[in-house]
Design a protein around this motif. Structure first.
Motif, PDB file in Angstrom:
ATOM      1  N   GLU A  90      54.525  22.086  77.224  1.00 58.20           N
ATOM      2  CA  GLU A  90      55.459  22.920  76.465  1.00 58.20           C
ATOM      3  C   GLU A  90      56.486  21.971  75.834  1.00 58.20           C
ATOM      4  OE1 GLU A  90      59.181  25.999  77.187  1.00 58.20           O
ATOM      5  OE2 GLU A  90      57.774  25.580  78.832  1.00 58.20           O
ATOM      6  N   ILE A  91      56.716  22.096  74.535  1.00 57.85           N
ATOM      7  CA  ILE A  91      57.633  21.207  73.823  1.00 57.85           C
ATOM      8  C   ILE A  91      58.706  22.030  73.132  1.00 57.85           C
ATOM      9  CG2 ILE A  91      57.885  19.462  72.005  1.00 57.85           C
ATOM     10  CD1 ILE A  91      54.957  18.689  72.499  1.00 57.85           C
ATOM     11  N   VAL A  92      59.959  21.705  73.414  1.00 58.20           N
ATOM     12  CA  VAL A  92      61.097  22.291  72.715  1.00 58.20           C
ATOM     13  C   VAL A  92      61.634  21.207  71.780  1.00 58.20           C
ATOM     14  CG1 VAL A  92      63.354  23.373  72.917  1.00 58.20           C
ATOM     15  CG2 VAL A  92      61.631  23.751  74.699  1.00 58.20           C
ATOM     16  N   ALA A  93      61.616  21.470  70.477  1.00 54.12           N
ATOM     17  CA  ALA A  93      62.019  20.493  69.465  1.00 54.12           C
ATOM     18  C   ALA A  93      63.304  20.971  68.798  1.00 54.12           C
ATOM     19  CB  ALA A  93      60.908  20.313  68.438  1.00 54.12           C
ATOM     20  N   VAL A  94      64.310  20.093  68.762  1.00 49.46           N
ATOM     21  CA  VAL A  94      65.663  20.482  68.353  1.00 49.46           C
ATOM     22  C   VAL A  94      66.159  19.551  67.257  1.00 49.46           C
ATOM     23  CG1 VAL A  94      68.042  20.683  69.158  1.00 49.46           C
ATOM     24  CG2 VAL A  94      66.162  21.373  70.657  1.00 49.46           C
ATOM     25  N   ASP A  95      66.856  20.116  66.271  1.00 50.18           N
ATOM     26  CA  ASP A  95      67.504  19.282  65.264  1.00 50.18           C
ATOM     27  C   ASP A  95      68.731  19.992  64.722  1.00 50.18           C
ATOM     28  OD1 ASP A  95      66.542  16.586  63.785  1.00 50.18           O
ATOM     29  OD2 ASP A  95      67.758  17.793  62.421  1.00 50.18           O
ATOM     30  N   ALA A  96      69.713  19.199  64.268  1.00 47.69           N
ATOM     31  CA  ALA A  96      70.941  19.754  63.715  1.00 47.69           C
ATOM     32  C   ALA A  96      70.814  20.115  62.243  1.00 47.69           C
ATOM     33  CB  ALA A  96      72.089  18.752  63.898  1.00 47.69           C
ATOM     34  N   SER A  97      69.752  19.656  61.576  1.00 42.16           N
ATOM     35  CA  SER A  97      69.563  19.919  60.150  1.00 42.16           C
ATOM     36  C   SER A  97      68.636  21.114  59.951  1.00 42.16           C
ATOM     37  CB  SER A  97      68.973  18.686  59.458  1.00 42.16           C
ATOM     38  OG  SER A  97      68.478  19.018  58.175  1.00 42.16           O
ATOM     39  N   ALA A  98      69.171  22.181  59.390  1.00 47.27           N
ATOM     40  CA  ALA A  98      68.352  23.363  59.127  1.00 47.27           C
ATOM     41  C   ALA A  98      67.259  23.057  58.107  1.00 47.27           C
ATOM     42  CB  ALA A  98      69.233  24.504  58.621  1.00 47.27           C
ATOM     43  N   GLY A  99      67.552  22.195  57.135  1.00 51.55           N
ATOM     44  CA  GLY A  99      66.562  21.848  56.132  1.00 51.55           C
ATOM     45  C   GLY A  99      65.377  21.097  56.714  1.00 51.55           C
ATOM     46  N   MET A 100      65.655  20.152  57.606  1.00 48.95           N
ATOM     47  CA  MET A 100      64.565  19.401  58.238  1.00 48.95           C
ATOM     48  C   MET A 100      63.719  20.327  59.110  1.00 48.95           C
ATOM     49  SD  MET A 100      64.884  16.171  57.225  1.00 48.95           S
ATOM     50  CE  MET A 100      64.537  14.848  58.392  1.00 48.95           C
ATOM     51  N   LEU A 101      64.369  21.232  59.846  1.00 45.85           N
ATOM     52  CA  LEU A 101      63.624  22.178  60.682  1.00 45.85           C
ATOM     53  C   LEU A 101      62.763  23.115  59.839  1.00 45.85           C
ATOM     54  CD1 LEU A 101      66.112  23.279  63.484  1.00 45.85           C
ATOM     55  CD2 LEU A 101      64.018  21.954  63.753  1.00 45.85           C
ATOM     56  N   ALA A 102      63.283  23.525  58.698  1.00 46.54           N
ATOM     57  CA  ALA A 102      62.495  24.392  57.829  1.00 46.54           C
ATOM     58  C   ALA A 102      61.199  23.699  57.414  1.00 46.54           C
ATOM     59  CB  ALA A 102      63.309  24.795  56.599  1.00 46.54           C
ATOM     60  N   ARG A 103      61.286  22.404  57.111  1.00 47.28           N
ATOM     61  CA  ARG A 103      60.076  21.646  56.781  1.00 47.28           C
ATOM     62  C   ARG A 103      59.149  21.549  57.981  1.00 47.28           C
ATOM     63  NH1 ARG A 103      58.694  20.789  51.653  1.00 47.28           N
ATOM     64  NH2 ARG A 103      57.621  18.877  52.274  1.00 47.28           N
ATOM     65  N   ALA A 104      59.723  21.292  59.156  1.00 48.49           N
ATOM     66  CA  ALA A 104      58.900  21.182  60.363  1.00 48.49           C
ATOM     67  C   ALA A 104      58.126  22.469  60.618  1.00 48.49           C
ATOM     68  CB  ALA A 104      59.773  20.847  61.566  1.00 48.49           C
ATOM     69  N   ARG A 105      58.777  23.598  60.427  1.00 48.81           N
ATOM     70  CA  ARG A 105      58.148  24.883  60.751  1.00 48.81           C
ATOM     71  C   ARG A 105      57.019  25.255  59.795  1.00 48.81           C
ATOM     72  NH1 ARG A 105      64.013  26.929  62.009  1.00 48.81           N
ATOM     73  NH2 ARG A 105      63.983  27.044  64.289  1.00 48.81           N
ATOM     74  N   THR A 106      56.932  24.592  58.638  1.00 50.09           N
ATOM     75  CA  THR A 106      55.835  24.889  57.715  1.00 50.09           C
ATOM     76  C   THR A 106      54.514  24.272  58.170  1.00 50.09           C
ATOM     77  OG1 THR A 106      56.207  22.926  56.319  1.00 50.09           O
ATOM     78  CG2 THR A 106      57.453  24.931  55.778  1.00 50.09           C
ATOM     79  N   LYS A 107      54.551  23.409  59.166  1.00 48.46           N
ATOM     80  CA  LYS A 107      53.361  22.687  59.608  1.00 48.46           C
ATOM     81  C   LYS A 107      52.651  23.472  60.714  1.00 48.46           C
ATOM     82  CE  LYS A 107      55.793  18.464  58.403  1.00 48.46           C
ATOM     83  NZ  LYS A 107      56.398  17.181  58.848  1.00 48.46           N
ATOM     84  N   PRO A 108      51.363  23.224  60.901  1.00 46.75           N
ATOM     85  CA  PRO A 108      50.630  23.967  61.942  1.00 46.75           C
ATOM     86  C   PRO A 108      50.956  23.436  63.333  1.00 46.75           C
ATOM     87  CG  PRO A 108      49.160  22.420  60.835  1.00 46.75           C
ATOM     88  CD  PRO A 108      50.472  22.353  60.103  1.00 46.75           C
ATOM     89  N   TRP A 109      51.395  24.324  64.205  1.00 45.04           N
ATOM     90  CA  TRP A 109      51.742  23.951  65.574  1.00 45.04           C
ATOM     91  C   TRP A 109      51.121  24.945  66.545  1.00 45.04           C
ATOM     92  CZ3 TRP A 109      54.053  19.373  65.728  1.00 45.04           C
ATOM     93  CH2 TRP A 109      54.836  18.977  64.635  1.00 45.04           C
ATOM     94  N   PRO A 110      50.776  24.501  67.738  1.00 45.45           N
ATOM     95  CA  PRO A 110      50.327  25.450  68.764  1.00 45.45           C
ATOM     96  C   PRO A 110      51.500  26.278  69.274  1.00 45.45           C
ATOM     97  CG  PRO A 110      50.480  23.243  69.681  1.00 45.45           C
ATOM     98  CD  PRO A 110      50.724  23.093  68.211  1.00 45.45           C
ATOM     99  N   ALA A 111      51.190  27.354  69.953  1.00 40.61           N
ATOM    100  CA  ALA A 111      52.235  28.243  70.471  1.00 40.61           C
ATOM    101  C   ALA A 111      53.115  27.567  71.509  1.00 40.61           C
ATOM    102  CB  ALA A 111      51.582  29.487  71.071  1.00 40.61           C
ATOM    103  N   SER A 112      52.674  26.452  72.035  1.00 40.35           N
ATOM    104  CA  SER A 112      53.447  25.731  73.050  1.00 40.35           C
ATOM    105  C   SER A 112      54.620  24.950  72.474  1.00 40.35           C
ATOM    106  CB  SER A 112      52.530  24.766  73.801  1.00 40.35           C
ATOM    107  OG  SER A 112      51.898  23.869  72.898  1.00 40.35           O
ATOM    108  N   VAL A 113      54.754  24.900  71.135  1.00 39.74           N
ATOM    109  CA  VAL A 113      55.838  24.171  70.475  1.00 39.74           C
ATOM    110  C   VAL A 113      56.848  25.170  69.922  1.00 39.74           C
ATOM    111  CG1 VAL A 113      56.449  22.615  68.589  1.00 39.74           C
ATOM    112  CG2 VAL A 113      54.360  22.211  69.911  1.00 39.74           C
ATOM    113  N   ARG A 114      58.116  24.950  70.248  1.00 40.06           N
ATOM    114  CA  ARG A 114      59.191  25.834  69.776  1.00 40.06           C
ATOM    115  C   ARG A 114      60.288  24.988  69.133  1.00 40.06           C
ATOM    116  NH1 ARG A 114      64.000  28.190  72.486  1.00 40.06           N
ATOM    117  NH2 ARG A 114      63.409  27.121  74.420  1.00 40.06           N
ATOM    118  N   PHE A 115      60.771  25.406  67.957  1.00 42.20           N
ATOM    119  CA  PHE A 115      61.825  24.700  67.246  1.00 42.20           C
ATOM    120  C   PHE A 115      63.144  25.460  67.368  1.00 42.20           C
ATOM    121  CE2 PHE A 115      57.988  23.130  65.201  1.00 42.20           C
ATOM    122  CZ  PHE A 115      58.237  21.765  65.160  1.00 42.20           C
TER     123      PHE A 115
END
Length: 252
Positions: A90-115
């Motif tokens: 299980e991976i919890v991925a955190v960032d302070a930049s909303a723009g960078m996270l928005a890019r991250a979330r467009t990529k394919p990830w398994p359900a075990s990854v949460r941003f």
């Protein structure tokens, strides 16, 4: 470590002696998010070196039953590195930049990854709580006001036996590394940033913030001072040899 921001408030985009004021860094990453993956993709070894740091955590069983924190995940390159060595975690991925996270979330990830959108200092307030079996923090610590306090927070978030891995630039202890860093920044990184985005503040910040950050010996000392044991470091291959390092520590 004392805050090295300019003594007077800087204009937006003004790069001071140690880089951008800390509170401006996330917004500049927001602005650069659309081009970030393309730019780092031009950096030989960038993704391989993140995977090397993740592998140096020596996470068992492909991560089965483990809970991991990716602190400062950006557009998800470090998250992918963790997932590559621990696909069952299980991976919890955190960032302070909303723009960078928005890019991250467009990529394919398994359900075990949460941003999660959060600064490193405000994880609990944003629903990110330990314990974790491992924490990877890539290119994060030098952008914080108080690295020592953050390392202590990481220590509290890791369960006994868990591991912290810092993936970070550190050139202060090596004249050769400082020269390489200066040449790459002003010969490649800053010109590419200008050509791609028309803006250079974020890339000049990168240059300055690395120049004023800890040597690798001091960085290892910080990790020990936060309570981690078996602290050691390894560097990378290619032009990043002596420039980018993994610092590993475990919690007893």
């Amino acid at each position: 470590m004392a805050d090295r921001s300019p003594p007077h408030p800087a204009r937006p985009g003004t790069v001071g002696r140690a880089g951008l004021p800390r509170e401006q860094v996330p917004s500049h990453f927001d602005d650069g998010a659309a081009d970030y993956d393309r730019l780092v993709g031009m950096n030989p070894g960038y993704h391989d070196h993140l995977r090397a740091s993740a592998a140096r955590m020596r996470l068992p069983r492909d991560g089965a039953g483990l809970r991991l924190l990716d602190a400062g995940c950006g557009t998800g390159a470090s998250t992918a590195a963790l997932l590559g060595v621990a696909p069952r975690a299980e991976i919890v991925a955190v960032d302070a930049s909303a723009g960078m996270l928005a890019r991250a979330r467009t990529k394919p990830w398994p359900a075990s990854v949460r941003f999660v959108h959060s600064t490193a200092e405000a994880l609990a307030e944003n629903g990110v709580e330990g314990p974790f079996d491992g924490i990877l923090a890539a290119y994060l610590l030098r952008n914080l006001d108080d690295p020592d306090a953050q390392l202590r927070r990481f220590h509290d978030l890791v369960r006994p036996g868990g591991v912290l891995a810092l993936h970070e630039y550190s050139v202060a202890d090596s004249p050769r590394a400082r020269l390489s860093w200066h040449a790459v920044c002003w010969g490649i990184i800053v010109p590419l940033g200008r050509m791609t985005t028309g803006e250079t503040a974020l890339y000049r910040h990168l240059w300055r913030s690395v120049n004023t950050f800890d040597g690798i010996g001091r960085l290892r000392d910080r990790v020990r001072g936060a309570g981690f044991d078996a602290v050691h470091s390894e560097t990378m291959t290619g032009w990043q040899n002596g420039v980018v390092h993994t610092v590993i520590g475990t919690r007893s």
